[in-house]
Design a protein around this motif. Structure first.
Motif, PDB file in Angstrom:
ATOM      1  N   ALA A 177       0.822  -1.218   0.000  1.00 41.31           N
ATOM      2  CA  ALA A 177       0.000   0.000   0.000  1.00 41.31           C
ATOM      3  C   ALA A 177       0.855   1.266   0.000  1.00 41.31           C
ATOM      4  O   ALA A 177       0.377   2.343  -0.354  1.00 41.31           O
ATOM      5  CB  ALA A 177      -0.947  -0.017   1.202  1.00 41.31           C
ATOM      6  N   LYS A 178       2.148   1.103   0.375  1.00 44.98           N
ATOM      7  CA  LYS A 178       3.046   2.273   0.341  1.00 44.98           C
ATOM      8  C   LYS A 178       3.497   2.589  -1.078  1.00 44.98           C
ATOM      9  O   LYS A 178       3.926   3.689  -1.376  1.00 44.98           O
ATOM     10  CB  LYS A 178       4.278   2.016   1.222  1.00 44.98           C
ATOM     11  N   VAL A 179       3.476   1.597  -1.984  1.00 43.68           N
ATOM     12  CA  VAL A 179       3.996   1.817  -3.337  1.00 43.68           C
ATOM     13  C   VAL A 179       2.936   1.745  -4.432  1.00 43.68           C
ATOM     14  O   VAL A 179       3.216   2.033  -5.598  1.00 43.68           O
ATOM     15  CB  VAL A 179       5.153   0.832  -3.676  1.00 43.68           C
ATOM     16  N   MET A 180       1.711   1.358  -4.106  1.00 47.39           N
ATOM     17  CA  MET A 180       0.635   1.362  -5.109  1.00 47.39           C
ATOM     18  C   MET A 180      -0.690   1.633  -4.413  1.00 47.39           C
ATOM     19  O   MET A 180      -0.780   1.519  -3.186  1.00 47.39           O
ATOM     20  CB  MET A 180       0.580   0.032  -5.872  1.00 47.39           C
ATOM     21  N   GLU A 181      -1.696   2.011  -5.220  1.00 45.62           N
ATOM     22  CA  GLU A 181      -2.968   2.381  -4.609  1.00 45.62           C
ATOM     23  C   GLU A 181      -3.770   1.123  -4.265  1.00 45.62           C
ATOM     24  O   GLU A 181      -4.515   0.581  -5.087  1.00 45.62           O
ATOM     25  CB  GLU A 181      -3.752   3.271  -5.576  1.00 45.62           C
ATOM     26  N   THR A 182      -3.538   0.624  -3.079  1.00 42.84           N
ATOM     27  CA  THR A 182      -4.264  -0.549  -2.607  1.00 42.84           C
ATOM     28  C   THR A 182      -4.295  -0.491  -1.101  1.00 42.84           C
ATOM     29  O   THR A 182      -3.796   0.473  -0.501  1.00 42.84           O
ATOM     30  CB  THR A 182      -3.588  -1.842  -3.122  1.00 42.84           C
ATOM     31  N   SER A 183      -4.891  -1.491  -0.455  1.00 40.79           N
ATOM     32  CA  SER A 183      -4.953  -1.486   1.006  1.00 40.79           C
ATOM     33  C   SER A 183      -5.006  -2.910   1.513  1.00 40.79           C
ATOM     34  O   SER A 183      -5.439  -3.825   0.795  1.00 40.79           O
ATOM     35  CB  SER A 183      -6.212  -0.748   1.467  1.00 40.79           C
ATOM     36  N   ASP A 184      -4.585  -3.089   2.754  1.00 44.13           N
ATOM     37  CA  ASP A 184      -4.675  -4.407   3.389  1.00 44.13           C
ATOM     38  C   ASP A 184      -6.132  -4.856   3.388  1.00 44.13           C
ATOM     39  O   ASP A 184      -6.434  -6.022   3.146  1.00 44.13           O
ATOM     40  CB  ASP A 184      -4.135  -4.320   4.824  1.00 44.13           C
ATOM     41  N   GLU A 185      -7.038  -3.914   3.623  1.00 40.56           N
ATOM     42  CA  GLU A 185      -8.463  -4.241   3.687  1.00 40.56           C
ATOM     43  C   GLU A 185      -8.931  -4.831   2.346  1.00 40.56           C
ATOM     44  O   GLU A 185      -9.573  -5.879   2.315  1.00 40.56           O
ATOM     45  CB  GLU A 185      -9.255  -2.971   4.057  1.00 40.56           C
ATOM     46  N   TRP A 186      -8.586  -4.177   1.220  1.00 40.95           N
ATOM     47  CA  TRP A 186      -9.024  -4.674  -0.102  1.00 40.95           C
ATOM     48  C   TRP A 186      -8.437  -6.056  -0.365  1.00 40.95           C
ATOM     49  O   TRP A 186      -9.152  -6.992  -0.717  1.00 40.95           O
ATOM     50  CB  TRP A 186      -8.610  -3.713  -1.243  1.00 40.95           C
ATOM     51  N   ILE A 187      -7.130  -6.177  -0.176  1.00 32.61           N
ATOM     52  CA  ILE A 187      -6.459  -7.437  -0.552  1.00 32.61           C
ATOM     53  C   ILE A 187      -6.954  -8.584   0.333  1.00 32.61           C
ATOM     54  O   ILE A 187      -7.316  -9.661  -0.165  1.00 32.61           O
ATOM     55  CB  ILE A 187      -4.924  -7.298  -0.444  1.00 32.61           C
ATOM     56  N   ALA A 188      -7.000  -8.345   1.649  1.00 34.59           N
ATOM     57  CA  ALA A 188      -7.372  -9.435   2.563  1.00 34.59           C
ATOM     58  C   ALA A 188      -8.836  -9.838   2.368  1.00 34.59           C
ATOM     59  O   ALA A 188      -9.154 -11.029   2.353  1.00 34.59           O
ATOM     60  CB  ALA A 188      -7.109  -9.020   4.007  1.00 34.59           C
ATOM     61  N   SER A 189      -9.727  -8.849   2.189  1.00 37.05           N
ATOM     62  CA  SER A 189     -11.141  -9.224   2.085  1.00 37.05           C
ATOM     63  C   SER A 189     -11.461  -9.864   0.735  1.00 37.05           C
ATOM     64  O   SER A 189     -12.316 -10.742   0.652  1.00 37.05           O
ATOM     65  CB  SER A 189     -12.045  -8.024   2.359  1.00 37.05           C
ATOM     66  N   ARG A 190     -10.772  -9.449  -0.344  1.00 40.75           N
ATOM     67  CA  ARG A 190     -11.065 -10.040  -1.663  1.00 40.75           C
ATOM     68  C   ARG A 190     -10.368 -11.371  -1.892  1.00 40.75           C
ATOM     69  O   ARG A 190     -10.820 -12.159  -2.713  1.00 40.75           O
ATOM     70  CB  ARG A 190     -10.597  -9.103  -2.788  1.00 40.75           C
ATOM     71  N   THR A 191      -9.212 -11.588  -1.221  1.00 43.43           N
ATOM     72  CA  THR A 191      -8.383 -12.755  -1.585  1.00 43.43           C
ATOM     73  C   THR A 191      -7.956 -13.613  -0.401  1.00 43.43           C
ATOM     74  O   THR A 191      -7.557 -14.750  -0.612  1.00 43.43           O
ATOM     75  CB  THR A 191      -7.075 -12.299  -2.281  1.00 43.43           C
ATOM     76  N   GLY A 192      -7.964 -13.072   0.803  1.00 43.21           N
ATOM     77  CA  GLY A 192      -7.428 -13.802   1.956  1.00 43.21           C
ATOM     78  C   GLY A 192      -5.938 -13.589   2.175  1.00 43.21           C
ATOM     79  O   GLY A 192      -5.393 -13.991   3.201  1.00 43.21           O
ATOM     80  N   ILE A 193      -5.260 -12.961   1.199  1.00 43.08           N
ATOM     81  CA  ILE A 193      -3.794 -12.791   1.294  1.00 43.08           C
ATOM     82  C   ILE A 193      -3.457 -11.655   2.274  1.00 43.08           C
ATOM     83  O   ILE A 193      -4.071 -10.592   2.232  1.00 43.08           O
ATOM     84  CB  ILE A 193      -3.201 -12.456  -0.097  1.00 43.08           C
ATOM     85  N   ARG A 194      -2.443 -11.901   3.157  1.00 42.90           N
ATOM     86  CA  ARG A 194      -1.981 -10.843   4.068  1.00 42.90           C
ATOM     87  C   ARG A 194      -0.511 -10.500   3.829  1.00 42.90           C
ATOM     88  O   ARG A 194      -0.058  -9.406   4.134  1.00 42.90           O
ATOM     89  CB  ARG A 194      -2.161 -11.282   5.528  1.00 42.90           C
TER      90      ARG A 194
END
Ligand code: ACO
Length: 316
Positions: free
Chosen positions: A24-41
């Protein structure tokens, strides 16, 4: 006739861990988006190691676990979509590094279905006379990612894992079926392309995420249903390719099998393509969930680029 049996498992992850917050520091994304859509942390990312380096670690650990010399190996198969070179193969690089002087070695390119295909093939090599071999899935996907494309960059990770397969009079693979559908291949592409004007271009990994998701939750689920018929309830564990935790949820629901039977580690590693299934297997053997020689029934399901998919029902 002898049959292939898994007698040891091993894995290797490159040490650097990249969390969703780091991305999230280098691209427009968030832990919330990635974890909720994919399970990846988080995922492991190779820094100064290539696919062969990861696979050599796994090969050495496997040999130590079965207390064998590298000269005891008849074959080495590496499943990878991210080889160091087109030639020499990663398998030959491993063979050279461990000095497996009696082994023939080759890679297979079946993307995320690679480990399932390789294990099926290795079993047939043992049925026709080989005694012992290594089957490893290894990937450095990070070198093929477009780090400007948040829709793919957040999904993948690097890693390798594999098994020793040895001849036994007890079959381990009790049912299997592999599939390919090349007419859908453009849904997931990666690698070198040559255009008509002889320009060579290296294409990063590109994926129509939604199309692959639908393929996994329809076509692949259907293939598992067909393989298992009325046996689904008697399977102890489902080891599916780890592409998205939501895919596992849908499988469990459609097969009417408790979700806990679907092993999951995508939260730690992301999608490591050909390495996901042997990584799951190695962890499950390591923590006692799966006992080699204990007669549990497990299914290995791979699906991905090609498109390819396949299921192996094992009595481990
Ligand atoms: N961070 C924040 N937002 C994002 C990100 C991100 N990293 N990526 C995409 N988005 C945005 C999109 O731009 C889109 O925004 P919009 O609605 O304004 O256009 C929105 O999030 C939704 O995007 P979708 O792509 O529709 O999201 P979806 O819910 O389909 O999830 C995903 C995408 C996770 C890729 C999913 O489709 C998936 O898991 N597909 C399966 C992948 C797979 O199985 N691969 C296996 C094969 S891999 C192999 O063989 C190598």
């Amino acid at each position: 006739v002898s049959y292939g049996r898994i007698t040891a498992t091993a894995s290797y992850l490159p040490p650097k861990v990249v969390t969703n917050d780091d991305l999230a520091k280098v691209m427009e994304t968030s832990d919330e988006w990635i974890a909720s859509r994919t399970g990846i942390r988080q995922r492991h990312i190779a820094e100064n190691e290539n696919t062969s380096d990861l696979c050599i670690h796994v090969a050495n650990t496997l040999l130590q676990k079965v207390k064998k010399q590298s000269s005891d190996l008849d074959f080495i198969i590496i499943a990878t979509m991210t080889p160091d070179y087109h030639t020499p193969s990663v398998a030959c690089m491993v063979q050279g590094a461990i000095q497996a002087t009696n082994a023939y070695a080759f890679d297979i390119s079946v993307a995320c279905s690679g480990f399932v295909y390789a294990l099926s093939l290795a079993n047939k090599l043992i049925q026709t006379g080989a005694k012992c071999g290594l089957v490893i899935g290894g990937e450095v996907l990070s070198k093929m990612l477009d780090w400007q494309d948040r829709s793919t960059a957040v999904l993948f990770g690097d890693g390798a894992a594999g098994v020793v397969l040895e001849a036994s009079d007890q079959p381990m693979i009790v049912k299997e079926k592999l599939y390919s559908n090349g007419s859908l291949g453009q849904a997931l592409t990666s690698g070198l392309v040559e255009t008509t004007d002889y320009q060579k271009t290296v294409h990063p990994l590109q994926m129509e995420g939604r199309a692959i998701f639908d393929f996994a939750t329809r076509t692949v689920v259907q293939s598992v249903k067909e393989l298992l018929a009325d046996e689904a309830q008697s399977v102890d564990y489902f080891l599916l390719h780890q592409a998205n935790a939501r895919i596992l949820d849908i499988f469990a629901k459609k097969l009417q099998v408790p979700r806990e039977k679907f092993l999951q580690n995508i939260q730690h590693y992301g999608n490591t393509s050909a390495a996901t299934i042997p990584l799951l297997l190695d962890e499950a053997v390591g923590d006692g969930t799966i006992i080699l020689g204990g007669k549990q029934k497990i299914i290995l399901t791979g699906f991905g680029g090609g498109l390819t998919w396949g299921n192996l029902l094992l009595q481990v």
